[in-house]
Design a protein around this motif. Sequence first.
Motif, PDB file in Angstrom:
ATOM      1  N   UNK A  38       0.821  -1.205   0.000  1.00  0.00           N
ATOM      2  CA  UNK A  38       0.000   0.000   0.000  1.00  0.00           C
ATOM      3  C   UNK A  38       0.859   1.261   0.000  1.00  0.00           C
ATOM      4  N   UNK A  39       1.845   1.308   0.884  1.00  0.00           N
ATOM      5  CA  UNK A  39       2.719   2.485   0.971  1.00  0.00           C
ATOM      6  C   UNK A  39       3.502   2.700  -0.317  1.00  0.00           C
ATOM      7  N   UNK A  40       3.983   1.597  -0.918  1.00  0.00           N
ATOM      8  CA  UNK A  40       4.743   1.730  -2.163  1.00  0.00           C
ATOM      9  C   UNK A  40       3.853   2.302  -3.263  1.00  0.00           C
ATOM     10  N   UNK A  41       2.649   1.776  -3.385  1.00  0.00           N
ATOM     11  CA  UNK A  41       1.756   2.236  -4.450  1.00  0.00           C
ATOM     12  C   UNK A  41       1.326   3.681  -4.253  1.00  0.00           C
ATOM     13  N   UNK A  42       1.094   4.063  -3.003  1.00  0.00           N
ATOM     14  CA  UNK A  42       0.738   5.457  -2.745  1.00  0.00           C
ATOM     15  C   UNK A  42       1.881   6.391  -3.109  1.00  0.00           C
ATOM     16  N   UNK A  43       3.110   5.947  -2.896  1.00  0.00           N
ATOM     17  CA  UNK A  43       4.265   6.811  -3.122  1.00  0.00           C
ATOM     18  C   UNK A  43       4.715   6.840  -4.572  1.00  0.00           C
ATOM     19  N   UNK A  44       4.675   5.689  -5.251  1.00  0.00           N
ATOM     20  CA  UNK A  44       5.324   5.604  -6.558  1.00  0.00           C
ATOM     21  C   UNK A  44       4.395   5.235  -7.711  1.00  0.00           C
ATOM     22  N   UNK A  45       3.130   4.990  -7.431  1.00  0.00           N
ATOM     23  CA  UNK A  45       2.211   4.690  -8.513  1.00  0.00           C
ATOM     24  C   UNK A  45       1.106   5.733  -8.633  1.00  0.00           C
ATOM     25  N   UNK A  46       0.307   5.839  -7.585  1.00  0.00           N
ATOM     26  CA  UNK A  46      -0.871   6.697  -7.644  1.00  0.00           C
ATOM     27  C   UNK A  46      -0.524   8.136  -8.018  1.00  0.00           C
ATOM     28  N   UNK A  47       0.526   8.672  -7.428  1.00  0.00           N
ATOM     29  CA  UNK A  47       0.845  10.084  -7.654  1.00  0.00           C
ATOM     30  C   UNK A  47       1.425  10.337  -9.044  1.00  0.00           C
ATOM     31  N   UNK A  48       1.774   9.263  -9.779  1.00  0.00           N
ATOM     32  CA  UNK A  48       2.363   9.424 -11.113  1.00  0.00           C
ATOM     33  C   UNK A  48       1.518   8.795 -12.223  1.00  0.00           C
ATOM     34  N   UNK A  49       0.522   8.010 -11.872  1.00  0.00           N
ATOM     35  CA  UNK A  49      -0.303   7.347 -12.870  1.00  0.00           C
ATOM     36  C   UNK A  49      -1.120   8.408 -13.621  1.00  0.00           C
ATOM     37  N   UNK A  52      -4.597   9.466 -12.436  1.00  0.00           N
ATOM     38  CA  UNK A  52      -4.543  10.132 -11.130  1.00  0.00           C
ATOM     39  C   UNK A  52      -3.982  11.551 -11.252  1.00  0.00           C
ATOM     40  N   UNK A  53      -2.991  11.707 -12.111  1.00  0.00           N
ATOM     41  CA  UNK A  53      -2.429  13.038 -12.345  1.00  0.00           C
ATOM     42  C   UNK A  53      -3.484  13.957 -12.951  1.00  0.00           C
ATOM     43  N   UNK A  54      -4.303  13.409 -13.852  1.00  0.00           N
ATOM     44  CA  UNK A  54      -5.302  14.223 -14.552  1.00  0.00           C
ATOM     45  C   UNK A  54      -6.298  14.863 -13.597  1.00  0.00           C
ATOM     46  N   UNK A  55      -6.642  14.154 -12.501  1.00  0.00           N
ATOM     47  CA  UNK A  55      -7.607  14.711 -11.552  1.00  0.00           C
ATOM     48  C   UNK A  55      -6.921  15.297 -10.319  1.00  0.00           C
ATOM     49  N   UNK A  56      -5.579  15.317 -10.328  1.00  0.00           N
ATOM     50  CA  UNK A  56      -4.802  15.952  -9.257  1.00  0.00           C
ATOM     51  C   UNK A  56      -5.074  15.319  -7.890  1.00  0.00           C
ATOM     52  N   UNK A  57      -4.910  13.985  -7.820  1.00  0.00           N
ATOM     53  CA  UNK A  57      -5.085  13.293  -6.543  1.00  0.00           C
ATOM     54  C   UNK A  57      -4.064  13.782  -5.520  1.00  0.00           C
ATOM     55  N   UNK A  58      -4.503  14.005  -4.273  1.00  0.00           N
ATOM     56  CA  UNK A  58      -3.569  14.311  -3.205  1.00  0.00           C
ATOM     57  C   UNK A  58      -3.314  13.039  -2.396  1.00  0.00           C
ATOM     58  N   UNK A  59      -2.542  13.149  -1.322  1.00  0.00           N
ATOM     59  CA  UNK A  59      -2.151  11.963  -0.553  1.00  0.00           C
ATOM     60  C   UNK A  59      -3.355  11.241   0.036  1.00  0.00           C
ATOM     61  N   UNK A  60      -4.347  11.983   0.513  1.00  0.00           N
ATOM     62  CA  UNK A  60      -5.538  11.354   1.089  1.00  0.00           C
ATOM     63  C   UNK A  60      -6.363  10.647   0.017  1.00  0.00           C
TER      64      UNK A  60
END
Length: 258
Positions: A38-49, A52-60
């Motif tokens: 979970x931590x890896x995906x939040x750090x290195x996948x979600x924020x760069x996919x 996710x970038x298109x809708x400007x996802x934040x950490x929460x």
Amino acid sequence: MPDPNHGIKREVLATTKLKDRRVVTYELAVDKDTPLVSNFLQSFFIMNEPLCVAVDLDADDAKAAIEATLPKLTYNVMAKVDENIVGVSCFALEEHKEQTPLPDWPVDFGKLIDEGPTNRRKANIVLNYLIQSEKCVYYHVPAPSLLAHGVILSVHPAYHGQEIAKILELNAYKQAYERGADYVINMNSSIATNLMSMSLPDQKLIQQYEFAKYEDYGKKPFENMIDGAKTIGIYTVDLKQSWPEYDKLLKDAIKRRS
């Protein structure tokens, strides 16, 4: 990302070497590794996919999206270097019991997005798009069958270009084959991941959906993707028929990197 569970026993699926000769170990994650994945995906996948970038996802938002996804996963393959996790490939097995008609694409998804599955609306935009896109699978793929959904593949940017993603993916295919999967399903939202699927044998593009046709109360959140992609591609591969070729690809990739 440091592996806090490096002392526990995991099944080692393969080992290769980096250009600097450090060893990459591919291991099958255990239940205790779920927070780590979970931590890896939040750090290195979600924020760069790209989605996710298109809708400007934040950490929460990222945390909510991953927490909604992880319970569906059947197995995760991790790549490690020097007791650090540098990549993961996550798959979910599903029994496909009955073929269904090709679903209509609604004019607007705003109300469905409001309904969840999380309490973070931006996360829901991404998750709902993926859910709606994948519905076509149940029309195109024969039933009954066991499906292996390639949910997430991510490699730390510092380790790109050394076939880690390919070996992660192929090891995950092997896990699917050994568990009796009939078909692998991949959804690709970027140009790079579409190219990777097209480079693999017997990958069948079963459906494409235009990003610009997904609306949220009239807005088009994916109209301008960061890499210029215009469509999401959904691919299938008949795993039982194609496994000998994939097995050879995996062995060749490991040999090249040994």
